[in-house]
Design an enzyme around this catalytic site. Sequence first.
Site, PDB file in Angstrom:
ATOM      1  N   ARG A 110       0.792  -1.219   0.000  1.00 48.07           N
ATOM      2  CA  ARG A 110       0.000   0.000   0.000  1.00 48.07           C
ATOM      3  C   ARG A 110       0.822   1.265   0.000  1.00 48.07           C
ATOM      4  O   ARG A 110       0.634   2.145  -0.834  1.00 48.07           O
ATOM      5  CB  ARG A 110      -0.887   0.054   1.258  1.00 48.07           C
ATOM      6  CG  ARG A 110      -2.312  -0.260   1.035  1.00 48.07           C
ATOM      7  CD  ARG A 110      -2.845  -0.853   2.309  1.00 48.07           C
ATOM      8  NE  ARG A 110      -1.996  -1.956   2.705  1.00 48.07           N
ATOM      9  CZ  ARG A 110      -2.158  -3.191   2.241  1.00 48.07           C
ATOM     10  NH1 ARG A 110      -3.132  -3.491   1.445  1.00 48.07           N
ATOM     11  NH2 ARG A 110      -1.342  -4.160   2.608  1.00 48.07           N
ATOM     12  N   THR A 111       1.726   1.376   0.948  1.00 44.34           N
ATOM     13  CA  THR A 111       2.375   2.672   1.124  1.00 44.34           C
ATOM     14  C   THR A 111       3.180   3.055  -0.112  1.00 44.34           C
ATOM     15  O   THR A 111       3.095   4.167  -0.613  1.00 44.34           O
ATOM     16  CB  THR A 111       3.267   2.649   2.382  1.00 44.34           C
ATOM     17  OG1 THR A 111       2.453   2.227   3.471  1.00 44.34           O
ATOM     18  CG2 THR A 111       3.829   4.022   2.683  1.00 44.34           C
ATOM     19  N   LYS A 123      25.491  -4.658  -1.122  1.00 42.52           N
ATOM     20  CA  LYS A 123      26.944  -4.747  -1.349  1.00 42.52           C
ATOM     21  C   LYS A 123      27.712  -4.128  -0.199  1.00 42.52           C
ATOM     22  O   LYS A 123      28.925  -4.039  -0.233  1.00 42.52           O
ATOM     23  CB  LYS A 123      27.328  -3.995  -2.630  1.00 42.52           C
ATOM     24  CG  LYS A 123      26.720  -4.508  -3.907  1.00 42.52           C
ATOM     25  CD  LYS A 123      27.295  -3.689  -5.063  1.00 42.52           C
ATOM     26  CE  LYS A 123      26.520  -3.901  -6.340  1.00 42.52           C
ATOM     27  NZ  LYS A 123      26.877  -2.876  -7.347  1.00 42.52           N
TER      28      LYS A 123
HETATM   29  C1  NCD Z   1       1.519  -0.606   8.252  1.00 43.00           C
HETATM   30  C2  NCD Z   1       3.011  -0.485   8.407  1.00 43.00           C
HETATM   31  O1  NCD Z   1       3.773  -0.714   7.463  1.00 43.00           O
HETATM   32  O2  NCD Z   1       3.407  -0.131   9.506  1.00 43.00           O
HETATM   33  N1  NCD Z   1       1.117  -0.830   6.933  1.00 43.00           N
HETATM   34  C3  NCD Z   1       0.913   0.235   6.105  1.00 43.00           C
HETATM   35  O3  NCD Z   1       1.762   1.065   5.919  1.00 43.00           O
HETATM   36  N2  NCD Z   1      -0.298   0.367   5.548  1.00 43.00           N
HETATM   37  C4  NCD Z   1       0.888  -1.559   9.179  1.00 43.00           C
HETATM   38  C5  NCD Z   1       1.440  -2.953   9.242  1.00 43.00           C
HETATM   39  O4  NCD Z   1       2.343  -3.333   8.509  1.00 43.00           O
HETATM   40  O5  NCD Z   1       0.915  -3.694  10.074  1.00 43.00           O
END
Ligand code: NCD
Length: 307
Positions: free
Chosen positions: A55-56, A84
């Site tokens: 997602r991010t 590396k």
């Molecule tokens: C979260 C993260 O990466 O902290 N996910 C996200 O960015 N949507 C939550 C998670 O990984 O549990």
Amino acid sequence: MSIKGTSLLSTNDVSREFLDEIVEFGRDILKSPHIYSNSAQGKILATLFFEPSTRTRLSFESAMLRLGGRVLGFADANISSQSKGESLQDTIRTVSAYSDLIVMRHPLEGAAVLADKVAGVPIINAGDGGHQHPTQTLTDLLTISESKGTLEGLKIGLCGDLKFGRTVHSLIKALSFYQNNELIFITPDELRIPNYIRETVLKEQNIKSREVNSIEEVINELDVIYMTRIQRERFSFEADYNKLKDVFLLDNKKLKHAKKDLAILHPLPRVNEIAAEVDDDPRALYFDQAKYGVYVRMALIHKILGV
Ligand code: NCD
């Protein structure tokens, strides 16, 4: 306020004014995205993900593309020169020459702060270990305010891994700027929020909060429930994770006792915390939340680039 050229490393460094400005602008973009479709033309966003993400990273890439900009980067630390033996600082110095803005995720707490010290362009922290994830918070704030019409006077349950969950750490700080919220931490004893958050954000800002061990105890009083995954990758011993991994499950049976207008959030990915049957409930907002993430990230990139 001027956001142009600034980095976003943690919600501990920002003001309420900053949060309001990005959330409001995200809401505007959500309503009329086409107005902004050429805003970042000629600009390049680098996404450096040293830890897994769906997602991010894609949400940032989508945001930049929707602003008419371009993206480069990697999604697997093994294909970067860090494998590396290159230092993070050298990678960041180099990528600063290739881009106008860097979004990074790293397994170590504080990595984004370190990167910011040597970067020639602004840095956005997309998650540093179990510490902070400030752009998830922008997403969460837009979701809550779209659903509730306010960010104040709410009873908000934060459920799951509050020890390692960086989204929760960032969100608690952000919510502390808004009046009369009550935070209810739903967590097993092993995964309670870290003391440094208890001693700083909660105590100094006098936030009303309490801790419980089960969803059933409080589900009927909540306006928002923020579910989180148990953060397997942060455990030193698999056995400890296995003991806790299925400790909470939000399902239709528990939701029978909830308010009609409860908002159910989850930063995703979900593992076992929310039963699939809940997805059809109109109170389930976690996929809308993922969508809002693109718009607040568009707002953030737009303001930081000052385009
Ligand atoms: C979260 C993260 O990466 O902290 N996910 C996200 O960015 N949507 C939550 C998670 O990984 O549990």
